[in-house]
Design a protein around this motif. Sequence first.
Motif, PDB file in Angstrom:
ATOM      1  N   LEU A   1       0.639  -1.281   0.090  1.00 17.01           N
ATOM      2  CA  LEU A   1      -0.081  -0.038   0.156  1.00 17.01           C
ATOM      3  C   LEU A   1       1.001   1.347  -0.033  1.00 17.01           C
ATOM      4  N   LEU A   2       1.935   1.442   0.765  1.00 13.57           N
ATOM      5  CA  LEU A   2       2.759   2.333   0.851  1.00 13.57           C
ATOM      6  C   LEU A   2       3.346   2.606  -0.505  1.00 13.57           C
ATOM      7  N   PHE A   3       3.964   1.621  -1.140  1.00 18.21           N
ATOM      8  CA  PHE A   3       4.474   1.839  -2.483  1.00 18.21           C
ATOM      9  C   PHE A   3       3.678   2.402  -3.599  1.00 18.21           C
ATOM     10  N   THR A   4       2.259   1.849  -3.396  1.00 16.82           N
ATOM     11  CA  THR A   4       1.230   2.173  -4.334  1.00 16.82           C
ATOM     12  C   THR A   4       1.078   3.676  -3.964  1.00 16.82           C
TER      13      THR A   4
ATOM     14  N   GLN B   1      13.867  -1.254  -6.856  1.00 17.59           N
ATOM     15  CA  GLN B   1      13.634  -0.726  -8.279  1.00 17.59           C
ATOM     16  C   GLN B   1      12.729   0.418  -7.878  1.00 17.59           C
ATOM     17  N   ASN B   2      11.394   0.232  -7.033  1.00 17.56           N
ATOM     18  CA  ASN B   2      10.590   1.182  -6.973  1.00 17.56           C
ATOM     19  C   ASN B   2      11.077   2.359  -6.550  1.00 17.56           C
TER      20      ASN B   2
ATOM     21  N   GLY C   1      22.829  -1.921 -10.998  1.00 18.78           N
ATOM     22  CA  GLY C   1      22.618  -1.245 -11.918  1.00 18.78           C
ATOM     23  C   GLY C   1      21.444  -0.029 -12.259  1.00 18.78           C
ATOM     24  N   GLN C   2      20.754  -0.109 -11.158  1.00 16.43           N
ATOM     25  CA  GLN C   2      19.666   1.089 -10.986  1.00 16.43           C
ATOM     26  C   GLN C   2      20.302   2.258 -10.739  1.00 16.43           C
ATOM     27  N   VAL C   3      21.778   2.405 -10.570  1.00 19.05           N
ATOM     28  CA  VAL C   3      22.314   3.522 -10.072  1.00 19.05           C
ATOM     29  C   VAL C   3      22.388   4.495 -11.584  1.00 19.05           C
TER      30      VAL C   3
ATOM     31  N   ARG D   1      10.806  -4.795 -14.105  1.00 18.46           N
ATOM     32  CA  ARG D   1      10.276  -4.066 -13.076  1.00 18.46           C
ATOM     33  C   ARG D   1       8.721  -4.407 -12.783  1.00 18.46           C
ATOM     34  N   ASP D   2       8.413  -4.739 -11.622  1.00 19.09           N
ATOM     35  CA  ASP D   2       7.045  -5.120 -11.287  1.00 19.09           C
ATOM     36  C   ASP D   2       6.203  -3.965 -11.431  1.00 19.09           C
TER      37      ASP D   2
END
Length: 1158
Positions: A844-847, A881-882, A915-917, A1121-1122
Amino acid sequence: NTDMSWDFFVPVCVGDLVKTGGINQYVVQDVVSPKQLASHLNSFKAALRSQGPVCILEHFDTGYSVLQHSNTVDLSVKEDTLELLIQVVSGLAVSLPSFLQSTSVLAANRKEQLNAVKMSVFLLCKLTETLESCVCHLQGGKKGKAGEGLLQWDSERESVLQALVQLLQLDIRSLWSLSLVEEEFVSCVTCCCYKLLENPTISHVKSKPTRDGIIHLLGVLIKKYNHLLGASVKVIQLLQHFEQLSSVFAQAVSVWSTEYGVRAIIGEVIREIGQKSSEELAREGSGVKSFASFLSELSGLVPELMIPNISVLITHLEGESHNMRVAVCEVLGEILVRVLCGDGLDESGKADRDRFFDTLQEHLHDTHSHVRARVLQVYTRIVNSKALPLCRYSEVMELAVGRLMDKSVNVVKSAIQLLAAFIAHNPYSCKLSSADLKKPLEKETAKLKMMKERQEGEKPGRYKTFSMLTSELWAAMEPELLVTVRAELEPTSETEKQQQEGVETGMVEEKEIAQLLRVNKYSFLHTNKNKLHFLSIYFFLYQNLPPTPQKEKEAEKEGEDSELKKQEMLVQYLRDTETFALLVERAISIINTMLYLKTTSVVLEAVQFCVTVCEFSVADSLSGVRKMLPLVWSADAAIKDAVVQAYRRLYLNPQGDTTRVKAQTLVDSLSELMVDASLGTIQCLEEIVSYIFFITLTKPAFTSLSMNCVCLAQLLALCGCVAFWQVSHLERSVSTELRRRRGEKEEREEKEKGPSNKTKSAVEEELGLIGASAEDTEAELIRKICETELLAEENLLSAFLPLLVKVCSSPGRYSHPQLTTAACLALSQYMMISPSVCEDHIRLLFTVLERSTLPVVRANAIIALGDLTVRFPNILEPWTQNLYARLSDEVPSVRQTAVTVLTQLVLKDVLKVKGQVSEVAVLLIDPQPHITSLALNFFNELATKDNAIYNLLPDIISRLSDPDRGMSAEDFNTIMKQLFSYITKERQTESLVEKLCQRFRTAKTERQWCDLAVSLSLLSMCERGLKRLQECWECYSDKLTEPGVYQPLLSITAKLRRGAKPQLKAQVDEFEKRLTAVHTRGLENVESPEMEEESQKGGESSEKTVLHTPLPTRGRNRSKRDFICFCCFQSDAVMAESETPKVTTPIARTSRRARLRH
């Protein structure tokens, strides 16, 4: 040097003062080092107190040294120097008046004062420019200690300007030889002023004192120091580059021309603008928008001074720039409204007024819609100001009605507004229709015709007896009278003299003489002895003849002419009124059809026009009001609200002194609407009344609901704080108390134990078994309390958790910003309690982080998730990633928060660097300077970790060169140039050459080949790197036909050739020839058997090298990415279980014992 054997010349460049000058020219002798500046400034300060402002003659080198070291000295040193220079200039402004008034001044004293003035003004202006540049550089960046010190720069800047104005407004020109002030001195001050004007905030309200100071200082320079031409040129230059200065310079030119009396400045500036050709204004960066805005604002300030120069501007009406055409039309409008208006104009003024109106009317048909719209707006202002001559009403109104058919929406809206202004300010009667006016006009026209016929039919010979006018009588008498005058001019005897003296007393009756003149003309003059006596009477009677029947006839004729003129005016008025009514009816019929157009803005203007027409009781006004009634059912909320408010204003807002009168007015208004009303009309009226009734009743309810939301937000915020501090209390205070008690218990037990037990306990303690077991037990106790007791059913905190979840998951239902912000923050604080609560609500918090429309909520969520990552790293690791995704948020404040949080997590080793850097690397080209600086700081800190950036570079290159990202080549080069600057080791360079070359094999697009080639060219290539590049020839040789691959690789050879040894230079030349050959002829046409053999040898050596080079460890394959799916706003926003990232790699965390110690 106190003997004043030298002169100070203001230099063009600051550095010129240390060079050897001419004879008796001042040269700086001692440039003080930064470390010694503090002591020299103290000496400067002491000398100022003792000697006064002339101390600058001895301490000039100190101020000059501050300028020379401005980039390295502390801000405090520059501020102290600035304060001293302000005091010096202010002191000179106080002491110079008495010196200038003195009649006996030695040349040496004059030179001393002149050098002091030039030295102090030069240093003050240059130091001000330096500080201003520093402020402009720091604006928009992160405010540190230096930024806080510069917050007072606004007030210091005002002090500088005040001091310069006080000094320069004195008549100090007498200090110069022949009062000729050198141009360099004036330029020194003006350059400082124009530098201050380049500040982007100069047009803001807070900068008004600074802006006014600059304007007045330049005004003094223009008036007293011959800066008129220089100012006009500089105004044009700055307007070309700084659009925000248009209003500033409009105010400045107005002040210079009025307060300082330099009216020529307006002519110079306008002439410069007027001489610019259409081709020049059409070029990008020509400043045409600034010029147009400047002219419009200047005409609003001094319209009367624009008239002498208007002919220069009118030429732009034929140019290509529509902005300039708009500006000129607005200038004409201001002149017509404020100068060429009223009935007191002379013939020249009336001619100018008519010419300007003709020009405006021509541009109602301009080719550009923006010009047509603005001209209509100019006419609206003219009509509202009652400056439009009555004779032009019909003509302009007809043009406005024609513009209703324009293709441009803005033109149509402006035309509607102009027509509404005509109706609101018309001099005719709008209540009568053209049909009502037809009969009165015919009647009065017939009456006028009869009056003209009657006047023309009258015979002119009614008074034949008295037909001779006075002028005709005199013309007949004049010849013989002249002869008589000559004969009788000289008296011949004393008797005649006595007769002449008695003319006035012995005059006969006037009526009798007049009758003689009418009947016998002047024949009796020859028989009368007293000729001179009667001659004098002739002259007297010519001027004073009594009324005659002829004069009575003339008076009667004048009366008839007056009546005829009145009748003609009445007929003309009725004709104009009929024309006006016809145009209004035509406009109403056209605008009524616009009520159902698809363009909302036009519909809103049409509704407002119908209201205006109805309020002024224009004939047939009800047609539009009734036609817009069905719009109450419109799906567009703006249109519906406009219709409701229109009916409320017209019919449900009764006027009257008493309640009864208001009620009667309301009944009459509604009854008027109900006349001939259909069933649909009645339903529309019911909807309007019910809607107004609903708004009236529910407005307090909405206010109450808003207050309730605020109260609820405060309650939820309190719950979050209580939850957070409960956890903090347990892990700090309670944990500390448990350790204290355990320590006391262990001390008691040691005293009670015997020596043998002590030895055993000492061994266990040495092995760390006792302390570790006890601390783990205490940590488990606190964890259990957080897990089971804080949110137990009997605990009040648990009662609010479902409400928090409901508010956060239903943003459509709970849309109050303060409530949403407080709920999301409180939820994150609840999640700090235990891992189970965190796991239950992490989705929920990431949403909320992904989908909330409020930037403050997203920023708070990032901060909260950063804290949760530190506390529960294994739970948050799959969601990394989020977190990185927020680096590309559209709101700068959210991006700034994201990069700040991720920097802390990465540098503290809470998050693994992966790699997300690359998302952080993208921020190196962010449009916001402070975000760019944060990203740069991230990589600067990351570079301090061993091989961190080196290990990440291949993945970053792959992600940024991905075609799906769509990054431009220029942005890619900018980012890579910064990242490759951290690769300094030769071994890292050699390894990266091999890795990047190998990626040519997997690259699919030409753009990826080019990006890899550019990356290779950015490496600090060495001999070993070249060798490795040659060994990997097969990886990229087939791509060399592409210029984007060939040119970067060719640049590598150019770099290697610089300072290379002969052997290396030969290898570079050979490699370059090979590159060029393949590029120009293709790989298949170049490879010879000898080269193939060399290639094979190179391949073998490459294979051998690969065997000795450790392969880079590959990270695990990451899934895509989800995607977080946010549900309908009216239902719970919860992710599906399948959307939750799975834990892949547990993160080692510090023990509870270690954390409790901290």
